[in-house]
Design a protein around this motif. Structure first.
Motif, PDB file in Angstrom:
ATOM      1  N   ALA A   6       0.841  -1.193   0.000  1.00  0.00           N
ATOM      2  CA  ALA A   6       0.000   0.000   0.000  1.00  0.00           C
ATOM      3  C   ALA A   6       0.875   1.241   0.000  1.00  0.00           C
ATOM      4  O   ALA A   6       1.959   1.247   0.578  1.00  0.00           O
ATOM      5  CB  ALA A   6      -0.902  -0.001   1.246  1.00  0.00           C
ATOM      6  N   PRO A   7       0.416   2.309  -0.658  1.00  0.00           N
ATOM      7  CA  PRO A   7       1.216   3.530  -0.661  1.00  0.00           C
ATOM      8  C   PRO A   7       1.324   4.127   0.732  1.00  0.00           C
ATOM      9  O   PRO A   7       0.373   4.091   1.511  1.00  0.00           O
ATOM     10  CB  PRO A   7       0.431   4.453  -1.610  1.00  0.00           C
ATOM     11  CG  PRO A   7      -0.968   3.906  -1.613  1.00  0.00           C
ATOM     12  CD  PRO A   7      -0.839   2.438  -1.416  1.00  0.00           C
ATOM     13  N   ASP A   8       2.501   4.674   1.032  1.00  0.00           N
ATOM     14  CA  ASP A   8       2.734   5.284   2.339  1.00  0.00           C
ATOM     15  C   ASP A   8       2.374   6.766   2.231  1.00  0.00           C
ATOM     16  O   ASP A   8       3.081   7.539   1.598  1.00  0.00           O
ATOM     17  CB  ASP A   8       4.211   5.113   2.718  1.00  0.00           C
ATOM     18  CG  ASP A   8       4.484   5.565   4.146  1.00  0.00           C
ATOM     19  OD1 ASP A   8       3.627   6.249   4.730  1.00  0.00           O
ATOM     20  OD2 ASP A   8       5.562   5.228   4.672  1.00  0.00           O
ATOM     21  N   THR A   9       1.241   7.125   2.832  1.00  0.00           N
ATOM     22  CA  THR A   9       0.752   8.502   2.721  1.00  0.00           C
ATOM     23  C   THR A   9       1.030   9.327   3.974  1.00  0.00           C
ATOM     24  O   THR A   9       0.551  10.454   4.073  1.00  0.00           O
ATOM     25  CB  THR A   9      -0.758   8.502   2.444  1.00  0.00           C
ATOM     26  OG1 THR A   9      -1.429   7.799   3.508  1.00  0.00           O
ATOM     27  CG2 THR A   9      -1.072   7.824   1.111  1.00  0.00           C
ATOM     28  N   ALA A  10       1.793   8.787   4.910  1.00  0.00           N
ATOM     29  CA  ALA A  10       2.093   9.535   6.133  1.00  0.00           C
ATOM     30  C   ALA A  10       2.841  10.818   5.800  1.00  0.00           C
ATOM     31  O   ALA A  10       3.677  10.858   4.899  1.00  0.00           O
ATOM     32  CB  ALA A  10       2.914   8.673   7.092  1.00  0.00           C
ATOM     33  N   SER A  11       2.536  11.874   6.527  1.00  0.00           N
ATOM     34  CA  SER A  11       3.147  13.178   6.252  1.00  0.00           C
ATOM     35  C   SER A  11       4.583  13.221   6.757  1.00  0.00           C
ATOM     36  O   SER A  11       4.917  12.635   7.790  1.00  0.00           O
ATOM     37  CB  SER A  11       2.332  14.281   6.931  1.00  0.00           C
ATOM     38  OG  SER A  11       2.951  15.535   6.756  1.00  0.00           O
ATOM     39  N   VAL A  12       5.423  13.965   6.024  1.00  0.00           N
ATOM     40  CA  VAL A  12       6.798  14.209   6.465  1.00  0.00           C
ATOM     41  C   VAL A  12       6.946  15.626   7.011  1.00  0.00           C
ATOM     42  O   VAL A  12       8.059  16.047   7.344  1.00  0.00           O
ATOM     43  CB  VAL A  12       7.816  13.966   5.333  1.00  0.00           C
ATOM     44  CG1 VAL A  12       7.773  12.522   4.871  1.00  0.00           C
ATOM     45  CG2 VAL A  12       7.599  14.929   4.166  1.00  0.00           C
ATOM     46  N   PHE A  13       5.834  16.358   7.095  1.00  0.00           N
ATOM     47  CA  PHE A  13       5.906  17.720   7.623  1.00  0.00           C
ATOM     48  C   PHE A  13       6.524  17.694   9.023  1.00  0.00           C
ATOM     49  O   PHE A  13       6.182  16.866   9.858  1.00  0.00           O
ATOM     50  CB  PHE A  13       4.514  18.347   7.703  1.00  0.00           C
ATOM     51  CG  PHE A  13       4.520  19.745   8.240  1.00  0.00           C
ATOM     52  CD1 PHE A  13       4.741  20.826   7.403  1.00  0.00           C
ATOM     53  CD2 PHE A  13       4.345  19.991   9.599  1.00  0.00           C
ATOM     54  CE1 PHE A  13       4.779  22.122   7.894  1.00  0.00           C
ATOM     55  CE2 PHE A  13       4.376  21.279  10.103  1.00  0.00           C
ATOM     56  CZ  PHE A  13       4.600  22.350   9.257  1.00  0.00           C
TER      57      PHE A  13
ATOM     58  N   ALA B 172      13.055   6.604   7.727  1.00  0.00           N
ATOM     59  CA  ALA B 172      11.690   6.339   7.263  1.00  0.00           C
ATOM     60  C   ALA B 172      11.163   7.506   6.440  1.00  0.00           C
ATOM     61  O   ALA B 172      10.586   7.318   5.363  1.00  0.00           O
ATOM     62  CB  ALA B 172      10.780   6.063   8.460  1.00  0.00           C
ATOM     63  N   ALA B 173      11.347   8.728   6.935  1.00  0.00           N
ATOM     64  CA  ALA B 173      10.893   9.909   6.192  1.00  0.00           C
ATOM     65  C   ALA B 173      11.700  10.079   4.910  1.00  0.00           C
ATOM     66  O   ALA B 173      11.149  10.448   3.867  1.00  0.00           O
ATOM     67  CB  ALA B 173      11.001  11.151   7.072  1.00  0.00           C
ATOM     68  N   PHE B 174      12.995   9.817   4.977  1.00  0.00           N
ATOM     69  CA  PHE B 174      13.862   9.891   3.797  1.00  0.00           C
ATOM     70  C   PHE B 174      13.339   8.950   2.701  1.00  0.00           C
ATOM     71  O   PHE B 174      13.178   9.351   1.541  1.00  0.00           O
ATOM     72  CB  PHE B 174      15.287   9.516   4.202  1.00  0.00           C
ATOM     73  CG  PHE B 174      16.300   9.560   3.097  1.00  0.00           C
ATOM     74  CD1 PHE B 174      17.116  10.665   2.915  1.00  0.00           C
ATOM     75  CD2 PHE B 174      16.473   8.474   2.234  1.00  0.00           C
ATOM     76  CE1 PHE B 174      18.073  10.700   1.907  1.00  0.00           C
ATOM     77  CE2 PHE B 174      17.418   8.502   1.222  1.00  0.00           C
ATOM     78  CZ  PHE B 174      18.221   9.622   1.061  1.00  0.00           C
ATOM     79  N   GLU B 175      13.074   7.718   3.076  1.00  0.00           N
ATOM     80  CA  GLU B 175      12.608   6.735   2.101  1.00  0.00           C
ATOM     81  C   GLU B 175      11.221   7.078   1.588  1.00  0.00           C
ATOM     82  O   GLU B 175      10.899   6.817   0.416  1.00  0.00           O
ATOM     83  CB  GLU B 175      12.631   5.338   2.733  1.00  0.00           C
ATOM     84  CG  GLU B 175      14.058   4.844   2.981  1.00  0.00           C
ATOM     85  CD  GLU B 175      14.099   3.605   3.852  1.00  0.00           C
ATOM     86  OE1 GLU B 175      13.007   3.109   4.244  1.00  0.00           O
ATOM     87  OE2 GLU B 175      15.216   3.127   4.149  1.00  0.00           O
ATOM     88  N   ARG B 176      10.394   7.682   2.434  1.00  0.00           N
ATOM     89  CA  ARG B 176       9.054   8.094   2.009  1.00  0.00           C
ATOM     90  C   ARG B 176       9.148   9.164   0.917  1.00  0.00           C
ATOM     91  O   ARG B 176       8.450   9.100  -0.095  1.00  0.00           O
ATOM     92  CB  ARG B 176       8.286   8.619   3.223  1.00  0.00           C
ATOM     93  CG  ARG B 176       6.808   8.837   2.981  1.00  0.00           C
ATOM     94  CD  ARG B 176       6.116   9.142   4.308  1.00  0.00           C
ATOM     95  NE  ARG B 176       6.222   8.014   5.219  1.00  0.00           N
ATOM     96  CZ  ARG B 176       6.639   8.102   6.489  1.00  0.00           C
ATOM     97  NH1 ARG B 176       7.009   9.265   6.986  1.00  0.00           N
ATOM     98  NH2 ARG B 176       6.695   7.027   7.238  1.00  0.00           N
ATOM     99  N   ILE B 177      10.032  10.148   1.113  1.00  0.00           N
ATOM    100  CA  ILE B 177      10.205  11.206   0.111  1.00  0.00           C
ATOM    101  C   ILE B 177      10.764  10.626  -1.181  1.00  0.00           C
ATOM    102  O   ILE B 177      10.274  10.925  -2.278  1.00  0.00           O
ATOM    103  CB  ILE B 177      11.129  12.305   0.658  1.00  0.00           C
ATOM    104  CG1 ILE B 177      10.463  13.027   1.833  1.00  0.00           C
ATOM    105  CG2 ILE B 177      11.491  13.297  -0.447  1.00  0.00           C
ATOM    106  CD1 ILE B 177      11.411  13.929   2.610  1.00  0.00           C
ATOM    107  N   GLU B 178      11.781   9.802  -1.061  1.00  0.00           N
ATOM    108  CA  GLU B 178      12.380   9.195  -2.255  1.00  0.00           C
ATOM    109  C   GLU B 178      11.345   8.385  -3.027  1.00  0.00           C
ATOM    110  O   GLU B 178      11.268   8.464  -4.268  1.00  0.00           O
ATOM    111  CB  GLU B 178      13.551   8.306  -1.850  1.00  0.00           C
ATOM    112  CG  GLU B 178      14.270   7.676  -3.031  1.00  0.00           C
ATOM    113  CD  GLU B 178      15.453   6.808  -2.624  1.00  0.00           C
ATOM    114  OE1 GLU B 178      16.121   6.267  -3.534  1.00  0.00           O
ATOM    115  OE2 GLU B 178      15.710   6.662  -1.408  1.00  0.00           O
TER     116      GLU B 178
END
Length: 340
Positions: free
Chosen positions: A6-13, A83-89
């Motif tokens: 599933a796509p990871d839609t968690a915010s990185v803000f 985790a946030a790094f990989e989410r942005i990438e």
């Protein structure tokens, strides 16, 4: 827990902070004087075509390298965790935009353990990293200090004929939030400036819409960059040094309407502006509501020493924008973002 696939839609803000900038110039000697003797930063010489400036314990905040651009060519964003790094990438790749891993040499020059790079608006490469290298060498600065930390090291401001798309880009990639707008009239032309935040700093990116102008009045990709002085005395003393050393002052000391920051704008050896500010407001996410302010400044920020010849030169340089198209990276432009 995220379901597999599933796509990871968690915010990185809140997990993203402006970390460093890469500047390309042929005027290295002038930049050294500007950075150390005028602004008051720590300087490290790497070789004849490379140098760095520090603001704090991070090994590099500005990498200045020899080259023809006379501009900011890359923006580095510190991401809190892997985790946030990989989410942005993953977001960037999911939109079909190429992501390239920086080499070990590139990472070392920027004072980070590793980085990845992808295209950004106006041809400014965007780079993300998780782990900055801390320097054990004591700071040698004329300034008492600069404010960095969780708010990042300051902000960048750009002009754009596609401001909505640029805002969409930073929302898509970093979950940037709209802080507020400024409506300003310059030489009879109405300009709307959008201020975007990625953490508690009032803004890390400002976008001045120039749609409808015959040319982009700014030759450089970046109109200005900002760093925050630790104290009012630091601001005043650096202003005096800029003037005494013969560097051009673009705008005198003044106070902004929206973030209430006291600041001045000097003109760098490469032509874009360098804002030194003090004491901007810090956004309270629980209560903040975007609004529109009329005019950039409550007081001050008046042009210094501008003549009709200066204005003609600005127009001549700005006319170069007619021969290049503006890349807003449409795949990441977030076409669904509502804008005012």
């Amino acid at each position: 827990m995220r379901t597999s696939g599933a796509p990871d839609t968690a915010s990185v803000f809140g997990s993203v902070h402006l970390g460093y900038l890469v500047i390309e110039t042929e005027r290295l000697a002038d930049w050294r004087r500007f950075g150390t003797d005028a602004i008051g930063m720590h300087h490290d010489a790497l070789d004849t075509g490379l140098m760095r400036f520090r603001l704090d314990e991070q090994e590099c905040r500005f990498l200045v390298r020899r080259g023809p651009a006379e501009d900011v060519v890359a923006t580095g964003w510190h991401v809190d965790d892997h985790a946030a790094f990989e989410r942005i990438e993953a977001r960037v790749r999911a939109h079909g935009v190429p992501v390239v891993a920086g080499t070990a040499e590139e990472a070392a020059l920027r004072g980070v353990e590793r980085l990845v790079r992808f295209p950004g608006p106006k041809g400014i490469a965007q780079e993300i990293y998780t782990t900055p290298v801390r320097s054990a060498e004591p700071l040698r600065m004329l300034a008492s200090g600069f404010v960095t930390g969780d708010a990042g090291m300051g902000h960048v401001a750009i002009t754009s004929a596609r401001p909505t798309q640029v805002r969409g880009y930073f929302h898509t990639v970093f979950d940037a939030r709209l802080t507020d707008y400024i409506d300003e009239t310059i030489s009879g032309v109405k300009i709307k400036i959008r201020f975007l935040r990625v953490n508690e700093r009032h803004h890390s990116v400002a976008i001045a819409g120039v749609r409808g102008l015959p040319v982009d009045p700014v030759r450089t990709r970046v109109q200005h960059l900002n760093i925050q002085a630790a104290g009012l005395d630091d601001l005043a003393r650096s202003y005096r040094r800029v003037c005494e050393l013969g560097f051009d002052m673009a705008l005198s000391v003044g106070q902004h309407t929206n973030d209430r920051e006291l600041s001045y704008y000097a003109r760098t050896p490469s032509g874009f502006e360098w804002e030194v500010g003090w004491n901007p407001v810090v956004v309270d996410e629980a209560t903040w509501e975007p609004g529109t302010h009329q005019g950039i400044s409550i007081w001050g920020h008046t042009p210094v020493g501008r003549t009709i010849m200066d204005k003609l030169e600005q127009f001549r340089l700005g006319a170069r924008s007619l021969v290049r198209s503006e890349d807003a990276v449409p795949a990441l432009s977030g076409a669904g973002i509502a804008d005012g």
